[in-house]
Structure formats: C-alpha cells, structure tokens
Design a protein around this motif. Structure first.
Motif, mmCIF file in Angstrom:
data_model
loop_
_atom_site.group_PDB
_atom_site.id
_atom_site.type_symbol
_atom_site.label_atom_id
_atom_site.label_comp_id
_atom_site.label_asym_id
_atom_site.label_seq_id
_atom_site.Cartn_x
_atom_site.Cartn_y
_atom_site.Cartn_z
ATOM 1 N N TYR A 211 48.904 -5.766 -2.702
ATOM 2 C CA TYR A 211 48.087 -6.740 -3.432
ATOM 3 C C TYR A 211 46.659 -6.642 -2.948
ATOM 4 C CZ TYR A 211 46.481 -11.018 -5.653
ATOM 5 O OH TYR A 211 45.793 -11.920 -6.442
ATOM 6 N N TRP A 213 43.305 -8.311 -2.763
ATOM 7 C CA TRP A 213 42.791 -9.675 -2.891
ATOM 8 C C TRP A 213 41.407 -9.710 -3.538
ATOM 9 C CZ3 TRP A 213 45.654 -13.993 -1.865
ATOM 10 C CH2 TRP A 213 46.864 -13.778 -1.214
ATOM 11 N N GLU A 216 42.428 -8.985 -7.162
ATOM 12 C CA GLU A 216 43.516 -9.881 -7.553
ATOM 13 C C GLU A 216 44.533 -9.152 -8.443
ATOM 14 O OE1 GLU A 216 41.721 -13.344 -9.297
ATOM 15 O OE2 GLU A 216 41.130 -14.161 -7.335
#
Length: 270
Positions: A211, A213, A216
C-alpha cells in the motif's frame, strides 16, 4: 525494436519455464531423502535457522499506457546468527536487477539494479509459535530513477507463523519511510499458506501486497507456487515455478497475469 524486446523477454521466460518443468518432471520419480521433507518445510519459514540463497525471476506486464513489461531477478540471501541460547538474528537482503520496457509510457528499454532492502529479525528460540521483529533498511543502489527511488529509508518489519504437521501458515509485514523526503511511505503485507509433502514438494499460496500511502493505492498480486527440494551432486537446491494474478493495482500497472521461476541454494546446519 519494441516488439523484438518483448518477444525476446517472453522467449527467455518461456524457455526457462520449460527447462524448470523438465527438471522437475525428471526428479518426480526420484526417492526423497528422509530429511528432505523437513528441510523443504524449513524453507517455508522466513525465520528458520537455515542459510539459503534464492535467485528469483519475476515477469510482469501491463505497465503504463504502452502496456510495458518488466523482468526482475531478486538475489536474496538469508543468513541466521545465534546471538544466545534464547535469541536468533535472521538477516535477509533483497538485491533486484531489472530488465524493463515501456514501463512509463514510451520510455523504451532500461536495465540495471534497483534499490536494496535489508531486513533484520530478532527471533526468540523458545516460544509456543515462531515470531520475529526488527528494523528494515532501504538502500539506494538503483542505477537510475526509472529503476528505483534512489533514497535512504527504513522502518520496522515483523514475521509470525505456526507450523503444524505438513502445514505452514503465517504472515510477514513491514513499513518503510524515506529518510530524505516523503517519496517512500509504504506498507507491505505478505500472508502465506504452504503445504509440504513427504516427497519434499511444497505448494504455496500467498499475497505480496503493498500500500502506497502517498498515492493511496494497493498493488496486490495473488501468487501460487510449486517447489521441489532436490540434490544436485552434494548441493541441496529448491526449484520453484509459479504464477500470479493481480487482484488490484494502480492505473500505471502492473496488471493481469505474471510468472515466477526461482532456484534456492540451501545450506543445512551440519
């Protein structure tokens, strides 16, 4: 030129797959050594007190608007150290070398080293289940920006698993931040399930999900792999072949199906 590069990569990968399949088929009828099954099971445990050196080829496509492709060789030696009767240190270094074509639009061909990651797990030897935790370091060894971020980074990593009979179930995770900017802020999660037979065949299902960040966005491939522990001369070797499917990925890719071939040199404790 683009067609020739893609065709050459596909031919190389398919030829390697055929060779691996041929080797695996030739040893299928060979009797397994008594300890092979247990040794093969240790290879499913990232925290095993076992020196191993995997050479892992990965092929992925569907990058960017030009549907580019990438082949990555990961050299990832795992070396354990006994710090005391109650504590081990397991180190894993992943050094990637990449061949890629049009991964960012019509960016053409590019190859070289990517950035290196070094994981250090401190693992107790006396516990009802296997676990380890420690730091992870991101080392800027990439040849250029197209092959890696090129910044120092680090964070925390952990592994937890249980092994019962032929089964191994667990997970590995880490989070890495950049020490130099905000370009690296990612979480990696790898749940895994493996079954090892008495003849030292191992069937593994895992997801190597990341993932980002900053963007996103998830990149989440589901991998299915088959491996066999063999002996070539006096050297123990684990041969593996598998396929992956991307459950989700950024618009820039990769997507669809990918493949993996690997060879792991194994050095059991004497």
């Amino acid at each position: 030129m683009k067609f020739y590069a893609e065709y050459s990569l596909l031919c190389l990968f398919r030829q390697s797959a055929l060779v691996s399949a041929s080797v695996l088929a030739s040893i299928l009828a060979s009797p397994a050594v008594a300890d092979d099954s247990e040794l093969a099971k240790q290879l499913s445990n990232p925290l095993a007190s076992l020196i191993s050196v995997p050479f892992q080829f990965n092929y992925d496509s569907g990058y960017g608007s030009a549907d580019g492709n990438q082949t990555t060789l990961n050299i990832q030696p795992v070396i354990p150290f006994s710090l005391s009767d109650n504590l081990n240190l397991i180190t894993r270094t992943i050094i990637p070398y990449k061949w890629q074509n049009d991964v960012s639009g019509m960016s053409g061909n590019n190859q070289g080293f990517g950035d290196t990651t070094v994981s250090l797990w401190f693992s107790p030897t006396k516990s009802s289940f296997t676990w380890g935790v420690g730091p992870i370091f991101y080392v800027p060894t990439s040849s250029d920006r197209e092959l890696g971020v090129g910044e120092w980074g680090g964070g925390i990593t952990g592994v937890v698993l249980v092994q019962e009979g032929p089964w191994t179930i667990g997970g590995l995770a880490n989070h890495i931040w950049s020490f130099e900017s905000s370009d690296i802020d990612s979480t990696y999660v790898q749940p895994f399930l493996a079954h090892t037979t008495q003849k030292a065949w191992t069937y593994t299902l895992n997801s190597e999900s990341t993932y980002d960040w900053n963007a996103e966005e998830w990149t989440a491939p589901l991998n299915f792999m088959i491996s066999k522990l063999v002996k070539i001369g006096k050297q123990r070797v684990s041969l593996q072949a598998g396929a992956r499917y991307y459950l989700t990925s950024p618009d820039s890719g990769p997507d669809g199906w990918g493949g993996r071939l690997s060879m792991t040199l194994v050095y059991p404790k004497k």
